[in-house]
Design a protein around this motif. Structure first.
Motif, mmCIF file in Angstrom:
data_model
loop_
_atom_site.group_PDB
_atom_site.id
_atom_site.type_symbol
_atom_site.label_atom_id
_atom_site.label_comp_id
_atom_site.label_asym_id
_atom_site.label_seq_id
_atom_site.Cartn_x
_atom_site.Cartn_y
_atom_site.Cartn_z
ATOM 1 N N GLY A 104 29.800 36.593 100.054
ATOM 2 C CA GLY A 104 28.927 35.485 100.415
ATOM 3 C C GLY A 104 27.579 35.574 99.725
ATOM 4 O O GLY A 104 27.343 36.429 98.872
ATOM 5 N N HIS A 105 26.674 34.706 100.120
ATOM 6 C CA HIS A 105 25.394 34.592 99.427
ATOM 7 C C HIS A 105 24.228 34.818 100.371
ATOM 8 O O HIS A 105 24.266 34.438 101.540
ATOM 9 N N CYS A 106 23.204 35.482 99.847
ATOM 10 C CA CYS A 106 21.918 35.555 100.538
ATOM 11 C C CYS A 106 20.834 35.355 99.487
ATOM 12 O O CYS A 106 21.111 35.379 98.287
ATOM 13 N N LYS A 107 19.606 35.168 99.918
ATOM 14 C CA LYS A 107 18.525 34.798 99.002
ATOM 15 C C LYS A 107 18.199 35.875 97.980
ATOM 16 O O LYS A 107 17.571 35.593 96.962
ATOM 17 N N THR A 108 18.607 37.115 98.236
ATOM 18 C CA THR A 108 18.279 38.200 97.310
ATOM 19 C C THR A 108 19.492 38.656 96.497
ATOM 20 O O THR A 108 19.493 39.740 95.926
ATOM 21 N N VAL A 109 20.519 37.819 96.449
ATOM 22 C CA VAL A 109 21.695 38.045 95.599
ATOM 23 C C VAL A 109 21.821 36.846 94.669
ATOM 24 O O VAL A 109 21.639 35.699 95.095
ATOM 25 N N MET A 110 22.117 37.092 93.397
ATOM 26 C CA MET A 110 22.262 35.992 92.447
ATOM 27 C C MET A 110 23.361 35.035 92.911
ATOM 28 O O MET A 110 24.429 35.463 93.346
ATOM 29 N N TYR B 194 31.184 46.684 101.827
ATOM 30 C CA TYR B 194 31.332 46.954 100.396
ATOM 31 C C TYR B 194 30.187 47.812 99.878
ATOM 32 O O TYR B 194 29.121 47.905 100.494
ATOM 33 N N MET B 195 30.417 48.437 98.718
ATOM 34 C CA MET B 195 29.378 49.191 98.011
ATOM 35 C C MET B 195 29.294 48.647 96.590
ATOM 36 O O MET B 195 30.308 48.307 95.980
ATOM 37 N N HIS B 196 28.077 48.578 96.051
ATOM 38 C CA HIS B 196 27.848 47.939 94.757
ATOM 39 C C HIS B 196 28.259 48.830 93.592
ATOM 40 O O HIS B 196 28.908 48.382 92.645
ATOM 41 N N LEU B 197 27.844 50.093 93.606
ATOM 42 C CA LEU B 197 28.211 51.128 92.631
ATOM 43 C C LEU B 197 27.554 50.994 91.259
ATOM 44 O O LEU B 197 27.845 51.790 90.368
ATOM 45 N N ASP B 198 26.679 50.027 91.068
ATOM 46 C CA ASP B 198 26.018 49.914 89.761
ATOM 47 C C ASP B 198 24.596 49.375 89.923
ATOM 48 O O ASP B 198 24.186 48.439 89.232
ATOM 49 N N VAL B 199 23.843 49.966 90.845
ATOM 50 C CA VAL B 199 22.454 49.554 91.043
ATOM 51 C C VAL B 199 21.620 50.179 89.929
ATOM 52 O O VAL B 199 21.480 51.399 89.850
ATOM 53 N N SER B 200 21.088 49.357 89.061
ATOM 54 C CA SER B 200 20.335 49.814 87.896
ATOM 55 C C SER B 200 19.359 48.715 87.488
ATOM 56 O O SER B 200 19.488 47.568 87.932
ATOM 57 N N PRO B 201 18.370 49.016 86.641
ATOM 58 C CA PRO B 201 17.409 47.986 86.221
ATOM 59 C C PRO B 201 18.069 46.761 85.597
ATOM 60 O O PRO B 201 17.585 45.641 85.767
ATOM 61 N N ASN C 187 20.685 45.321 86.479
ATOM 62 C CA ASN C 187 21.314 44.481 87.498
ATOM 63 C C ASN C 187 20.349 44.043 88.595
ATOM 64 O O ASN C 187 20.771 43.582 89.651
ATOM 65 N N ILE C 188 19.058 44.194 88.334
ATOM 66 C CA ILE C 188 18.029 43.653 89.225
ATOM 67 C C ILE C 188 17.296 42.574 88.440
ATOM 68 O O ILE C 188 16.571 42.867 87.485
ATOM 69 N N TYR D 259 13.261 39.156 93.500
ATOM 70 C CA TYR D 259 14.100 40.057 92.714
ATOM 71 C C TYR D 259 15.484 40.052 93.352
ATOM 72 O O TYR D 259 15.616 40.220 94.567
ATOM 73 N N LYS D 260 16.514 39.837 92.525
ATOM 74 C CA LYS D 260 17.859 39.652 93.064
ATOM 75 C C LYS D 260 18.852 40.652 92.475
ATOM 76 O O LYS D 260 18.766 41.023 91.308
ATOM 77 N N LEU D 261 19.802 41.035 93.306
ATOM 78 C CA LEU D 261 20.877 41.929 92.894
ATOM 79 C C LEU D 261 21.963 41.118 92.199
ATOM 80 O O LEU D 261 22.340 40.037 92.666
ATOM 81 N N SER D 262 22.472 41.639 91.084
ATOM 82 C CA SER D 262 23.498 40.918 90.328
ATOM 83 C C SER D 262 24.642 41.850 89.956
ATOM 84 O O SER D 262 24.624 43.041 90.263
ATOM 85 N N ASP D 263 25.621 41.300 89.258
ATOM 86 C CA ASP D 263 26.794 42.005 88.728
ATOM 87 C C ASP D 263 27.629 42.636 89.838
ATOM 88 O O ASP D 263 27.462 43.798 90.195
ATOM 89 N N PHE D 264 28.570 41.847 90.345
ATOM 90 C CA PHE D 264 29.484 42.326 91.385
ATOM 91 C C PHE D 264 30.795 42.831 90.787
ATOM 92 O O PHE D 264 31.783 42.995 91.491
ATOM 93 N N GLY D 265 30.805 43.094 89.491
ATOM 94 C CA GLY D 265 32.036 43.515 88.833
ATOM 95 C C GLY D 265 32.516 44.894 89.220
ATOM 96 O O GLY D 265 33.699 45.205 89.067
#
Length: 352
Positions: A98-104, A159-166, A168-169, A181-187
């Motif tokens: 789903g979507h929230c304001k801090t996710v792309m 779920y866990m993202h597993l790729d939190v890095s600059p 993907n922000i 600032y939003k979290l991206s890349d759910f791959g």
């Protein structure tokens, strides 16, 4: 249905083509370039120029374009990859979580010309990697609040993202919410309890338990994202790249790393980097800090306030010429995992 995820390289630095055919680059964000031509249609009534990628990896394993709506009234990010199963997995994760304001924001996905496509919200100011610079305390707290909120949302869904890095922000601006600032890349996202030995880590940001898996006493879960986010914050607060070489790379992951002086207000970051994931705070705890709550309440207040519609120009991506310090592979054998570093040669895997 869970789709297998093949190896996937990090995007290169943004590319800005020459303006008006000159040899000088970087004059304008490329989507404003006079020679840019949104001419290739997609099934979703979007148009893009395949010759002007915003991001690209070697062999076009992943390419991101700016796409324009048919009415020329709005711009989107268009992610393309030859790894169709990964694209489908990423799209499925956006829809499931789903979507929230801090996710792309995710819009649509499809297959066209033998490649998978994802239509996403366009980050007008790029990523932290693009804008790798000295951020002030206010901006750092915004990043802490927004990304901890995003991680708390993802974790609450199991779920866990597993790729939190600059990379993907992403940094967005809007007239209603201001800077977010939003979290991206759910791959690379995985359901809790399903981490496998060949799952990707976040290169220099990977947690010790993910790197050592399956030879670890600790579970790879939500706290692995906390460690990765802690490394990102370490870089922003100290204005130094996190360790990439032996012995400091290993010391950061075995509890013997000597931290530089960190301002007291950010002391919790060292707990985020604790070797024992059970000692690390949760994303929910971080987002509940007083300064984080104050920042997040502003987003909530803006969301609840009435919006006065007005005509305004569509924001375009801001492309910085700032360079990220080169990533140096850690060469010592650690656990047999293959970790991808954000190096200049993205086609190489580093065998740890």
């Amino acid at each position: 249905m869970a789709f297998p995820i093949p190896h996937f390289e990090e995007p290169e630095e943004p590319h800005t083509p020459p303006r008006n055919g000159s040899s000088k680059s970087g004059d304008l964000p490329f989507c404003m370039n006079p020679i840019h031509n949104y001419s290739v249609p997609t099934h979703n009534n979007l148009f893009y120029d395949p010759s002007k990628p915003l991001y690209s990896t070697p062999n076009e394993s992943c390419t991101i374009y700016v796409a324009q709506s048919a009415a020329k009234s709005r711009l989107y990010a268009l992610k393309s990859s030859k790894y169709i199963k990964r694209i489908r997995h990423e799209a499925e994760m956006y829809k499931t979580i789903g979507h929230c304001k801090t996710v792309m924001k995710y819009y649509d996905t499809w297959v066209q010309g033998g490649k998978g496509f994802i239509q996403m919200e366009l980050a007008t100011n790029g990523s932290l990697k693009n804008e790798y610079k000295d951020l002030n305390v206010k901006q750092i707290w915004q990043i802490i609040a927004h990304i901890s909120s995003a991680l708390s949302f993802v974790h609450s869904k199991g779920y866990m993202h597993l790729d939190v890095s600059p990379s993907n922000i992403l940094h967005t601006e809007s007239s209603k919410f201001g800077t977010i600032y939003k979290l991206s890349d759910f791959g690379t996202i995985r359901a809790l309890g399903t981490f496998q030995e060949d799952d990707e880590g976040a290169g220099p940001y990977v947690s010790p338990e993910a790197l050592a898996f399956p030879h670890t006493e600790y579970e790879v879960g939500t706290k692995t994202d906390i460690f990765s986010f802690g490394v990102v914050l370490y870089e922003l607060i100290t204005r130094k790249p996190a360790p990439r070489e032996y012995p400091d790379y290993e010391n950061l992951r075995n509890g013997t790393f000597k931290f530089p002086k960190i301002p007291p207000e950010f002391s919790f970051v060292t707990k985020m980097l604790n070797v024992n994931p059970n000692v690390r705070p949760t994303a929910e705890w971080i987002s509940s800090l007083d300064k984080c709550k104050e920042i997040l309440n502003k987003i909530q207040s803006a969301e609840e306030s009435p919006v006065v519609k007005s005509k305004r120009e569509v924001a375009t991506p801001k492309i910085s010429n700032a360079k990220v310090p080169p990533e140096t592979p850690y060469s010592k054998k650690y656990s047999g995992r293959k970790i991808m570093f954000d190096d200049e040669d993205f086609s190489k895997e580093i065998d740890l």
